[in-house]
Design a protein around this motif. Structure first.
Motif, PDB file in Angstrom:
ATOM      1  N   LEU A 293       0.930  -1.171  -0.103  1.00 56.13           N
ATOM      2  CA  LEU A 293       0.019   0.014  -0.056  1.00 56.13           C
ATOM      3  C   LEU A 293       1.000   1.160   0.173  1.00 56.13           C
ATOM      4  O   LEU A 293       0.721   2.320  -0.725  1.00 56.13           O
ATOM      5  N   VAL A 294       1.866   1.276   0.832  1.00 57.68           N
ATOM      6  CA  VAL A 294       2.980   2.442   1.041  1.00 57.68           C
ATOM      7  C   VAL A 294       3.572   2.562  -0.363  1.00 57.68           C
ATOM      8  O   VAL A 294       3.463   3.783  -0.940  1.00 57.68           O
ATOM      9  N   GLU A 296       2.058   1.837  -3.496  1.00 55.13           N
ATOM     10  CA  GLU A 296       1.401   2.160  -4.365  1.00 55.13           C
ATOM     11  C   GLU A 296       0.991   3.690  -4.096  1.00 55.13           C
ATOM     12  O   GLU A 296       0.779   4.452  -5.077  1.00 55.13           O
ATOM     13  N   GLN A 297       0.830   4.209  -2.891  1.00 53.74           N
ATOM     14  CA  GLN A 297       0.509   5.450  -2.629  1.00 53.74           C
ATOM     15  C   GLN A 297       2.078   6.251  -2.312  1.00 53.74           C
ATOM     16  O   GLN A 297       2.048   7.119  -1.030  1.00 53.74           O
ATOM     17  N   TRP A 298       3.249   6.192  -2.886  1.00 55.84           N
ATOM     18  CA  TRP A 298       4.331   6.484  -2.293  1.00 55.84           C
ATOM     19  C   TRP A 298       4.346   8.193  -2.335  1.00 55.84           C
ATOM     20  O   TRP A 298       4.993   8.841  -1.395  1.00 55.84           O
ATOM     21  N   TRP A 299       3.517   8.554  -3.323  1.00 57.18           N
ATOM     22  CA  TRP A 299       3.553  10.177  -3.273  1.00 57.18           C
ATOM     23  C   TRP A 299       2.934  10.714  -2.045  1.00 57.18           C
ATOM     24  O   TRP A 299       3.354  11.865  -1.434  1.00 57.18           O
ATOM     25  N   VAL A 300       1.884  10.147  -1.615  1.00 57.28           N
ATOM     26  CA  VAL A 300       0.999  10.567  -0.395  1.00 57.28           C
ATOM     27  C   VAL A 300       1.856  10.345   0.724  1.00 57.28           C
ATOM     28  O   VAL A 300       2.034  11.210   1.671  1.00 57.28           O
ATOM     29  N   VAL A 301       2.678   9.122   0.811  1.00 58.26           N
ATOM     30  CA  VAL A 301       3.568   9.054   1.917  1.00 58.26           C
ATOM     31  C   VAL A 301       4.805  10.036   2.157  1.00 58.26           C
ATOM     32  O   VAL A 301       5.113  10.649   3.143  1.00 58.26           O
ATOM     33  N   PHE A 360      -6.628   2.678   6.283  1.00 59.86           N
ATOM     34  CA  PHE A 360      -5.989   3.057   5.257  1.00 59.86           C
ATOM     35  C   PHE A 360      -5.072   4.359   5.524  1.00 59.86           C
ATOM     36  O   PHE A 360      -3.635   4.493   5.128  1.00 59.86           O
ATOM     37  N   LEU A 364      -0.444   4.818   6.001  1.00 60.43           N
ATOM     38  CA  LEU A 364       0.033   6.084   5.359  1.00 60.43           C
ATOM     39  C   LEU A 364       0.843   6.819   6.626  1.00 60.43           C
ATOM     40  O   LEU A 364       2.058   7.235   6.327  1.00 60.43           O
TER      41      LEU A 364
END
Length: 659
Positions: A293-294, A296-301, A360, A364
């Protein structure tokens, strides 16, 4: 599913490997535990599941962490730092929580699909307000900055963060209740907390002192340890039964014991439990992280790493500036505390268990907190460079300090530079003044420097381990430099600079004992004064004079011991309490070896044993209760006792060769 033993062995085995790897990279062990948890967790290799057994281990870790915080709770320290702790620290925690809640409201308004309730924003703000005490204190200790101006502010804020965890542990679970019940729930929780705390603090202190005295008089280490665990877990259970948290009871237990004379013994006894269980707690935190999940959402992290770190840095730096700090001190304080902390994970775990925050979002935030802690050591290590580049007046301030230092010493010739103006440095300065000899001191404690300067002492704020400070102190005109702090690592750094700037300058170094004597001498120290050996000489001289030995002979013996570089005094017979010293290759020890029938050395001459090859010498040979000269031609017999002297491993190798 694993059995309890299998799960424990898995966690311990992985913890050892993880900590070894991170130690080799010079990173805090806590990050190793987190990394291990990520790898073995259900979202990666799936070697361990999120089971009740792991939750139990995690709870015990938090209990002992809070107990340790309570044990270090000092009313005297809080009183002396009250402006920083309850001013700067309180403002930092409150503003961080408020900023998180405002940001949560903004997100909910800007993107209703990403709605974040104010309760969730409050919990997240509490978690993000925390900084890593373990990382920050370790880094400041290594950099010798705990007593610096920014170091005091950092420690004050960390103290309040630790204290703020206690009410947050009560508030966060209460926020999970329905809105119409919230006020009643919070009020009832606070009433129960006030009642339990009052009961424990009013009656608990005398009872705790009395009971620990009863147990200590039995003179049983096992009983003392059992009692300590009983008190810690018992008070944690009482607060849990009152509808509060386990951690709150453990904190109170630590606080009660801190007021007794058994505090230091308890600190030593509880440390192994705390460190091991806390490590297992961080592993369970790492197990929550979903790497897929991290990624996939690297830009949010990444955004959740950068934005909170910058926000927290800005809040702390601006508050420090508002409380009277210079730009440089304010920026250093903000950089050191911008990362997430251990208690952030505790509060995040609590919010997750109370279903306050969407899983979720938990993933993050958890990832961003781990990454911010990974970055923290590098930020602290380079904060001087960052501040010098960013703060426009920092270079000018440091230049002004050096200019003032140089102007004070400019007319001084053949003076003694005193590195460190603590008790030893001040005693030396007094004796030099009595002899009308010029001296100038450098110290990193601003309060001490200010008081000493007001009293007319020749001391300035400066770091003797910096080239610029030594030059400004007139190292090229000085007759000697005395390093009064017993820190070998820093002393070696100063010696390296002296070798470059004034290679012929006499340097006298203080050390704890003889373990680093040779290293310091090789680095260029003219004289090394080991405290342990010098105190032994003083005790011996007073004892000899008391026994009627002529003073002239006593003085001659003491001077002979110094002239021979303490050779006859180096090394001692280690006991059970000195086991840790044996692990240090630099510690010289004495060790007696009895030659049994069939030993390899029996029948051989002392000189042909080749013990010098393993860096060990024979200081004495005893036969039938009498001491022999130890002549190299002495033939060894069964029953002889050889007294060996050398470093720990060298003595072990020599013993193997003998027997």
């Amino acid at each position: 599913m694993h059995s309890g033993l299998e799960l424990t062995l898995l966690l311990l085995g992985c913890a050892v490997l993880g900590v070894v790897a991170f130690r080799m990279l010079h990173l805090p062990p806590m990050l190793g535990y987190l990394a291990v948890g990520v790898l073995i967790g259900p979202h990666a290799l799936a070697l361990a599941n999120d089971s009740p057994a792991t939750h139990a281990l995690a709870e015990f870790g938090v209990v002992f962490l809070m107990f340790s915080i309570g044990l270090e709770f000092s009313l005297a320290q809080l009183k002396s730092m009250r402006r920083i702790v309850f001013g700067l620290g309180l403002a930092q925690v409150v503003l961080t929580i408020v900023a998180a809640m405002v940001f949560g409201l903004f997100i909910s308004w800007w993107a209703p699909a990403l709605h974040v309730s104010w309760q969730a924003a409050f919990a997240l703000g509490g978690a993000l307000a925390m900084s890593s005490t373990a990382i920050v204190v370790k880094m400041l200790t290594e950099r010798l900055e705990l007593e610096s101006e920014h170091g005091r502010r950092i420690i004050g804020i960390l103290l309040f963060q630790d204290l703020a965890v206690v009410p947050l542990l009560i508030l966060i679970p209460s926020l999970a209740r329905p809105a119409e019940e919230l006020v009643v729930t919070l009020g009832w929780a606070l009433v129960k907390a006030a009642f339990v705390l009052a009961l424990l603090l009013i009656f608990g202190q005398k009872l705790m002192r009395f009971w620990f005295t009863v147990v200590a008089k039995r003179r049983s280490q096992e009983l003392f340890m059992l009692n300590l665990l009983l008190v810690t877990l018992g008070l944690a259970w009482i607060t849990e039964q009152a509808g509060l948290s386990l951690a709150l009871g453990a904190f109170v237990a630590g606080m009660l014991i801190s007021e007794t004379q058994y505090k230091h013994q308890v600190e030593e006894d509880i440390k192994p439990f705390r460190d091991v269980l806390l490590g297992l707690f961080f592993i369970t935190v790492g197990m929550l992280l979903n790497l897929q999940l991290v990624l996939e959402q690297w830009w949010v992290v990444l955004a959740l790493v950068i934005f909170p770190v910058l926000l927290k840095f800005a809040i702390i730096a601006l508050l420090a500036k508002a409380f009277g700090s210079t730009d440089g001190v304010a920026m250093r304080t903000g950089l050191a505390l911008a990362q997430a902390g251990e208690f952030g994970f505790v509060l995040l775990n609590l919010a997750s268990g109370s279903k306050l925050i969407d899983p979720f979002l938990i993933q993050l935030v958890l990832a961003s907190m781990v990454l911010s802690m990974l970055v923290a050591p590098f930020m602290i290590a380079n904060m001087d460079k960052i501040v010098m580049k960013v703060a426009a007046n920092e270079w000018m301030m440091q230049s002004l300090q050096l200019t003032q230092l140089a102007s004070r010493t400019m007319k001084t010739q053949k003076h003694v530079i005193i590195a460190g103006f603590g008790r030893s440095g001040q005693s030396l300065a007094t004796l030099l003044s009595d002899e009308k000899l010029p001296w100038y001191a450098l110290d990193l404690d601003p309060e001490r420097v200010q008081e000493a300067q007001t009293a007319g002492a020749n001391v300035s704020y400066g770091d003797a381990a910096r080239r610029e400070s030594l030059i400004a102190a007139g190292i090229n005109r000085a007759s000697a430099l005395v390093i009064t702090f017993a820190d070998t690592r820093l002393a070696l750094k100063v010696l390296h600079l002296v070798h470059e700037l004034a290679p012929n300058l006499a340097v006298i170094v203080r050390s704890h004992d003889d373990s680093d004597l040779d290293v310091l001498k090789q680095a260029g120290a003219t004289e090394v004064v080991p405290e342990a050996l010098e105190s032994s000489l003083m005790l011996a001289s007073h004892a000899l004079v008391t026994m009627g030995v002529p003073l002239r002979r006593v003085v001659h013996r003491v001077q002979s011991a110094r002239d021979e570089r303490y050779a006859s005094l180096r090394g001692y017979f280690h006991g059970a309490g000195d086991v840790s010293d044996d692990l240090e290759h630099t510690y010289v020890r004495l060790h007696s070896v009895t030659l049994r029938e069939g030993a390899a050395a029996v029948g051989k001459r002392l000189g042909e044993l080749g013990l010098e090859e393993v860096e060990t010498e024979v200081t004495a040979v005893r036969r039938n209760g009498k001491s022999l000269e130890g002549d190299p031609e002495t033939v060894l017999l069964a029953g002889d006792v050889l007294v060996l002297r050398g470093a720990g491993e060298a003595v072990s190798r020599a013993e193997s060769r003998l027997v």
